[in-house]
Design a protein around this motif. Structure first.
Motif, PDB file in Angstrom:
ATOM      1  N   VAL A   1     -17.864   9.010  -6.996  1.00  0.00           N
ATOM      2  CA  VAL A   1     -16.553   9.561  -6.688  1.00  0.00           C
ATOM      3  C   VAL A   1     -15.778   8.576  -5.836  1.00  0.00           C
ATOM      4  N   GLU A   2     -14.624   8.123  -6.357  1.00  0.00           N
ATOM      5  CA  GLU A   2     -13.768   7.179  -5.655  1.00  0.00           C
ATOM      6  C   GLU A   2     -12.660   7.903  -4.902  1.00  0.00           C
ATOM      7  N   SER A   3     -12.160   7.252  -3.853  1.00  0.00           N
ATOM      8  CA  SER A   3     -11.018   7.754  -3.119  1.00  0.00           C
ATOM      9  C   SER A   3     -10.303   6.584  -2.450  1.00  0.00           C
ATOM     10  N   GLY A   4      -9.078   6.812  -1.999  1.00  0.00           N
ATOM     11  CA  GLY A   4      -8.346   5.814  -1.244  1.00  0.00           C
ATOM     12  C   GLY A   4      -7.223   5.122  -1.979  1.00  0.00           C
ATOM     13  N   GLY A   5      -7.060   5.406  -3.267  1.00  0.00           N
ATOM     14  CA  GLY A   5      -5.973   4.806  -4.008  1.00  0.00           C
ATOM     15  C   GLY A   5      -4.635   5.398  -3.615  1.00  0.00           C
ATOM     16  N   GLY A   6      -3.562   4.762  -4.092  1.00  0.00           N
ATOM     17  CA  GLY A   6      -2.234   5.245  -3.783  1.00  0.00           C
ATOM     18  C   GLY A   6      -1.171   4.224  -4.109  1.00  0.00           C
ATOM     19  N   LEU A   7       0.018   4.475  -3.596  1.00  0.00           N
ATOM     20  CA  LEU A   7       1.172   3.601  -3.794  1.00  0.00           C
ATOM     21  C   LEU A   7       1.403   2.777  -2.542  1.00  0.00           C
ATOM     22  N   VAL A   8       1.551   1.474  -2.722  1.00  0.00           N
ATOM     23  CA  VAL A   8       1.769   0.575  -1.593  1.00  0.00           C
ATOM     24  C   VAL A   8       2.736  -0.524  -2.005  1.00  0.00           C
ATOM     25  N   GLN A   9       3.490  -1.031  -1.053  1.00  0.00           N
ATOM     26  CA  GLN A   9       4.401  -2.139  -1.323  1.00  0.00           C
ATOM     27  C   GLN A   9       3.650  -3.462  -1.360  1.00  0.00           C
ATOM     28  N   SER A  10       4.233  -4.409  -2.051  1.00  0.00           N
ATOM     29  CA  SER A  10       3.654  -5.744  -2.109  1.00  0.00           C
ATOM     30  C   SER A  10       3.420  -6.286  -0.699  1.00  0.00           C
ATOM     31  N   GLY A  11       2.232  -6.840  -0.484  1.00  0.00           N
ATOM     32  CA  GLY A  11       1.855  -7.340   0.825  1.00  0.00           C
ATOM     33  C   GLY A  11       1.095  -6.350   1.677  1.00  0.00           C
ATOM     34  N   GLY A  12       1.043  -5.104   1.241  1.00  0.00           N
ATOM     35  CA  GLY A  12       0.347  -4.075   1.980  1.00  0.00           C
ATOM     36  C   GLY A  12      -1.141  -4.067   1.705  1.00  0.00           C
ATOM     37  N   SER A  13      -1.815  -3.071   2.285  1.00  0.00           N
ATOM     38  CA  SER A  13      -3.266  -2.974   2.183  1.00  0.00           C
ATOM     39  C   SER A  13      -3.698  -1.563   1.826  1.00  0.00           C
ATOM     40  N   LEU A  14      -4.850  -1.476   1.196  1.00  0.00           N
ATOM     41  CA  LEU A  14      -5.507  -0.217   0.910  1.00  0.00           C
ATOM     42  C   LEU A  14      -7.008  -0.399   1.070  1.00  0.00           C
ATOM     43  N   ASN A  15      -7.681   0.694   1.378  1.00  0.00           N
ATOM     44  CA  ASN A  15      -9.131   0.689   1.428  1.00  0.00           C
ATOM     45  C   ASN A  15      -9.669   1.755   0.486  1.00  0.00           C
ATOM     46  N   LEU A  16     -10.445   1.324  -0.483  1.00  0.00           N
ATOM     47  CA  LEU A  16     -11.066   2.229  -1.430  1.00  0.00           C
ATOM     48  C   LEU A  16     -12.503   2.512  -1.009  1.00  0.00           C
ATOM     49  N   SER A  17     -12.958   3.711  -1.277  1.00  0.00           N
ATOM     50  CA  SER A  17     -14.332   4.051  -0.989  1.00  0.00           C
ATOM     51  C   SER A  17     -14.934   4.796  -2.167  1.00  0.00           C
ATOM     52  N   CYS A  18     -16.246   4.728  -2.253  1.00  0.00           N
ATOM     53  CA  CYS A  18     -16.967   5.365  -3.345  1.00  0.00           C
ATOM     54  C   CYS A  18     -18.307   5.848  -2.821  1.00  0.00           C
ATOM     55  N   VAL A  19     -18.659   7.066  -3.188  1.00  0.00           N
ATOM     56  CA  VAL A  19     -19.924   7.647  -2.780  1.00  0.00           C
ATOM     57  C   VAL A  19     -20.706   8.071  -4.016  1.00  0.00           C
ATOM     58  N   ALA A  20     -21.961   7.679  -4.069  1.00  0.00           N
ATOM     59  CA  ALA A  20     -22.853   8.095  -5.142  1.00  0.00           C
ATOM     60  C   ALA A  20     -23.598   9.354  -4.736  1.00  0.00           C
ATOM     61  N   SER A  21     -23.702  10.281  -5.655  1.00  0.00           N
ATOM     62  CA  SER A  21     -24.406  11.520  -5.375  1.00  0.00           C
ATOM     63  C   SER A  21     -25.902  11.272  -5.281  1.00  0.00           C
ATOM     64  N   ARG A  22     -26.574  12.224  -4.705  1.00  0.00           N
ATOM     65  CA  ARG A  22     -28.020  12.150  -4.603  1.00  0.00           C
ATOM     66  C   ARG A  22     -28.631  12.032  -5.985  1.00  0.00           C
TER      67      ARG A  22
END
Length: 117
Positions: free
Chosen positions: A5-26
């Motif tokens: 399951v991924e999270s952290g995406g979105g809309l950002v302006q050029s030059g900006g930053s984002l952090n994506l995360s992903c968790v694997a289930s048991r």
């Protein structure tokens, strides 16, 4: 197959930053490598970054120097810090996992990253 399951995406302006995360289930399957792929509009799905059990990393040429992959193996989690984003980074980003058994490879459903100029 494992659930990712991924999270952290979105809309950002050029030059900006984002952090994506992903968790694997048991899972009963041992995960030895996790990473991130992306697929832009009308393009193939390409590897962005990956990180193995021994700490070995790999980056695409476009990601190197701007993106950083990290992993918390105890939590079955992988993250992608993306800096200095460009419009060409716009894509759906998919978490991936290589594992022992269960077919050997799994995808998440993806998270959308959109970078405006």
């Amino acid at each position: 197959q494992v659930q990712l399951v991924e999270s952290g995406g979105g809309l950002v302006q050029s030059g900006g930053s984002l952090n994506l995360s992903c968790v694997a289930s048991r899972s009963s399957f041992r995960i030895h490598t996790m990473g991130w792929y992306r697929q832009g509009p009308g393009k193939q799905r390409d590897l962005v970054a990956q990180l193995s059990d021994d700490g070995t990393t790999g980056y695409s040429d476009s990601a190197k120097g701007r993106f950083l992959i990290s992993r918390d193996k105890s939590k079955n989690m992988v993250a992608l810090q993306m800096n200095n984003l460009k419009p060409e980074d716009t894509a759906v980003y998919y978490c991936s996992a290589h594992h022992v058994g269960g077919g050997g490879f799994s995808w998440g459903r993806g998270t959308q990253v959109t970078v405006s100029s």
